[in-house]
Design a protein around this motif. Structure first.
Motif, PDB file in Angstrom:
ATOM      1  N   PHE A 173       0.835  -1.238  -0.131  1.00  0.00           N
ATOM      2  CA  PHE A 173      -0.387  -0.012  -0.087  1.00  0.00           C
ATOM      3  C   PHE A 173       0.850   1.248   0.193  1.00  0.00           C
ATOM      4  CE2 PHE A 173      -3.004  -2.989   1.568  1.00  0.00           C
ATOM      5  CZ  PHE A 173      -4.205  -2.700   0.859  1.00  0.00           C
ATOM      6  N   ILE A 174       2.065   1.287   0.615  1.00  0.00           N
ATOM      7  CA  ILE A 174       2.838   2.413   0.714  1.00  0.00           C
ATOM      8  C   ILE A 174       3.406   2.650  -0.556  1.00  0.00           C
ATOM      9  CG2 ILE A 174       4.957   3.271   1.825  1.00  0.00           C
ATOM     10  CD1 ILE A 174       4.282   1.567   4.315  1.00  0.00           C
ATOM     11  N   ILE A 175       4.081   1.660  -1.200  1.00  0.00           N
ATOM     12  CA  ILE A 175       4.370   1.802  -2.434  1.00  0.00           C
ATOM     13  C   ILE A 175       3.644   2.176  -3.539  1.00  0.00           C
ATOM     14  CG2 ILE A 175       5.830   0.630  -4.258  1.00  0.00           C
ATOM     15  CD1 ILE A 175       7.275  -1.047  -2.411  1.00  0.00           C
ATOM     16  N   ALA A 176       2.446   1.693  -3.633  1.00  0.00           N
ATOM     17  CA  ALA A 176       1.276   2.385  -4.439  1.00  0.00           C
ATOM     18  C   ALA A 176       0.968   3.541  -4.122  1.00  0.00           C
ATOM     19  CB  ALA A 176       0.008   1.396  -4.157  1.00  0.00           C
ATOM     20  N   GLY A 177       0.887   4.111  -2.856  1.00  0.00           N
ATOM     21  CA  GLY A 177       0.609   5.430  -2.738  1.00  0.00           C
ATOM     22  C   GLY A 177       1.550   6.410  -3.133  1.00  0.00           C
ATOM     23  N   LEU A 178       2.957   5.955  -2.992  1.00  0.00           N
ATOM     24  CA  LEU A 178       3.900   6.959  -3.352  1.00  0.00           C
ATOM     25  C   LEU A 178       3.949   7.024  -4.842  1.00  0.00           C
ATOM     26  CD1 LEU A 178       6.983   5.582  -1.039  1.00  0.00           C
ATOM     27  CD2 LEU A 178       5.734   7.655  -0.843  1.00  0.00           C
ATOM     28  N   ILE A 179       3.621   6.003  -5.581  1.00  0.00           N
ATOM     29  CA  ILE A 179       3.324   5.976  -7.038  1.00  0.00           C
ATOM     30  C   ILE A 179       2.280   6.857  -7.466  1.00  0.00           C
ATOM     31  CG2 ILE A 179       2.603   4.845  -9.322  1.00  0.00           C
ATOM     32  CD1 ILE A 179       4.097   2.523  -7.780  1.00  0.00           C
ATOM     33  N   PHE A 180       1.106   6.951  -6.758  1.00  0.00           N
ATOM     34  CA  PHE A 180      -0.103   7.908  -6.991  1.00  0.00           C
ATOM     35  C   PHE A 180       0.489   9.276  -6.888  1.00  0.00           C
ATOM     36  CE2 PHE A 180      -2.846   4.350  -7.320  1.00  0.00           C
ATOM     37  CZ  PHE A 180      -3.857   4.615  -8.112  1.00  0.00           C
ATOM     38  N   ILE A 181       1.201   9.604  -5.520  1.00  0.00           N
ATOM     39  CA  ILE A 181       1.807  10.799  -5.329  1.00  0.00           C
ATOM     40  C   ILE A 181       2.649  11.365  -6.340  1.00  0.00           C
ATOM     41  CG2 ILE A 181       2.959  11.966  -3.687  1.00  0.00           C
ATOM     42  CD1 ILE A 181       2.098  10.406  -1.442  1.00  0.00           C
ATOM     43  N   ALA A 182       3.723  10.829  -6.782  1.00  0.00           N
ATOM     44  CA  ALA A 182       4.695  11.005  -7.594  1.00  0.00           C
ATOM     45  C   ALA A 182       4.003  11.292  -9.005  1.00  0.00           C
ATOM     46  CB  ALA A 182       5.689  10.007  -7.962  1.00  0.00           C
ATOM     47  N   ARG A 183       3.256  10.464  -9.730  1.00  0.00           N
ATOM     48  CA  ARG A 183       2.602  10.423 -10.961  1.00  0.00           C
ATOM     49  C   ARG A 183       1.657  11.877 -10.964  1.00  0.00           C
ATOM     50  NH1 ARG A 183       1.833   4.928 -14.237  1.00  0.00           N
ATOM     51  NH2 ARG A 183       3.960   4.448 -14.044  1.00  0.00           N
ATOM     52  N   GLY A 184       1.026  12.025  -9.836  1.00  0.00           N
ATOM     53  CA  GLY A 184       0.264  13.079  -9.912  1.00  0.00           C
ATOM     54  C   GLY A 184       0.673  14.427  -9.941  1.00  0.00           C
ATOM     55  N   TRP A 185       1.885  14.571  -9.103  1.00  0.00           N
ATOM     56  CA  TRP A 185       2.900  15.746  -9.168  1.00  0.00           C
ATOM     57  C   TRP A 185       3.382  15.910 -10.630  1.00  0.00           C
ATOM     58  CZ3 TRP A 185       8.087  16.322 -10.349  1.00  0.00           C
ATOM     59  CH2 TRP A 185       8.593  17.338  -9.971  1.00  0.00           C
ATOM     60  N   THR A 186       3.758  14.841 -11.431  1.00  0.00           N
ATOM     61  CA  THR A 186       4.267  14.912 -12.519  1.00  0.00           C
ATOM     62  C   THR A 186       3.332  15.625 -13.229  1.00  0.00           C
ATOM     63  OG1 THR A 186       5.849  12.889 -12.196  1.00  0.00           O
ATOM     64  CG2 THR A 186       5.540  13.771 -14.537  1.00  0.00           C
ATOM     65  N   ARG A 187       2.311  15.107 -13.412  1.00  0.00           N
ATOM     66  CA  ARG A 187       1.296  15.470 -14.409  1.00  0.00           C
ATOM     67  C   ARG A 187       0.818  17.129 -14.211  1.00  0.00           C
ATOM     68  NH1 ARG A 187       0.348  13.098 -19.025  1.00  0.00           N
ATOM     69  NH2 ARG A 187       0.672  10.618 -18.815  1.00  0.00           N
ATOM     70  N   ILE A 188       0.817  17.482 -12.981  1.00  0.00           N
ATOM     71  CA  ILE A 188       0.568  18.909 -12.473  1.00  0.00           C
ATOM     72  C   ILE A 188       1.584  19.630 -12.679  1.00  0.00           C
ATOM     73  CG2 ILE A 188       0.032  20.374 -10.504  1.00  0.00           C
ATOM     74  CD1 ILE A 188      -2.370  18.813 -11.365  1.00  0.00           C
ATOM     75  N   TYR A 189       3.011  19.215 -12.749  1.00  0.00           N
ATOM     76  CA  TYR A 189       4.155  20.044 -13.032  1.00  0.00           C
ATOM     77  C   TYR A 189       4.200  20.491 -14.279  1.00  0.00           C
ATOM     78  CZ  TYR A 189       9.059  21.477 -12.857  1.00  0.00           C
ATOM     79  OH  TYR A 189       9.980  22.235 -13.063  1.00  0.00           O
TER      80      TYR A 189
END
Length: 216
Positions: A104-120
């Protein structure tokens, strides 16, 4: 017992290091600007400190439970895998608990990082592709997954107590943000709301997003 406690507290430099690393990731990827964003980030910051202060510092939860309940929890670092410890599953249960939490932690980190990339790389435009085609708030979903994973991996009384407040804060923040997005993008965002879930993705969408090449 004092020797064991001193040995546990010998991890304290690691606690400081993990708090610094996790806090940097929190503020870098979420980049709070408004007071509601800072309020949510502050709650997550408190979660981080409470988690690692017990994981590598002082086992407050174990002390508390053994003082009020008729149970004997060994004052050893692996006992922090509390669900397995309380249920008597031993080292194998502790390993399973840790592995499940990390999923769950790794899945969450992937969501956070990919969300940030799209917004950036969005340039201020509405993004509905990539991870944003799976959920409307991937970074907040990521926070929820990381918190849930940590509550499996290393539950403590303070982190369990903080978790509902963190969820409430980010659900409230997401609703405020969506009201602004509807005002800004109108029917385009309303259609996006109808099509894509807020936090909990459909499994078929997760599979499709994993399979796709996620380029900014």
């Amino acid at each position: 017992m004092n020797t064991v406690a001193e040995s546990w507290q010998g991890y304290f430099p690691l606690a400081i290091m993990m708090i610094v690393i996790a806090s940097w990731g929190l503020y870098y990827f979420l980049a709070p600007a408004r007071w509601r964003e800072w309020a949510g980030a502050g709650l997550v910051q408190a979660f981080i400190i409470a988690l690692y202060a017990e994981m590598y510092g002082f086992p407050l939860t174990i002390y508390f439970l053994t003082s009020i309940l008729p149970i004997d929890i060994p004052l050893a670092h692996p006992s922090g895998h509390l669900w397995a410890t309380l249920l008597g599953y031993g080292p194998i249960g502790q390993s399973v608990e840790m592995a499940l939490g990390f999923i769950f932690i790794i899945a969450g980190l992937i969501f956070i990082a990919r969300g940030w990339t799209r917004i950036y790389y969005s340039g201020g435009d509405l993004r509905t592709d990539g991870i944003y085609s799976v959920v409307r708030h991937p970074q907040y979903t990521g926070i929820f997954l990381v918190i849930f994973g940590q509550l499996i991996h290393w539950p403590t009384i303070p982190t369990i107590a903080l978790s509902p407040f963190i969820i409430w804060a980010y659900v409230h923040l997401a609703r405020k943000e969506e009201a602004e997005m509807v005002g800004r993008f109108g029917r385009s965002y309303a259609e996006y709301q109808r099509r894509v879930p807020m936090f909990l993705p459909h499994w078929s969408d997760v599979q499709r997003a994993i399979a796709a090449t996620d380029k900014p």
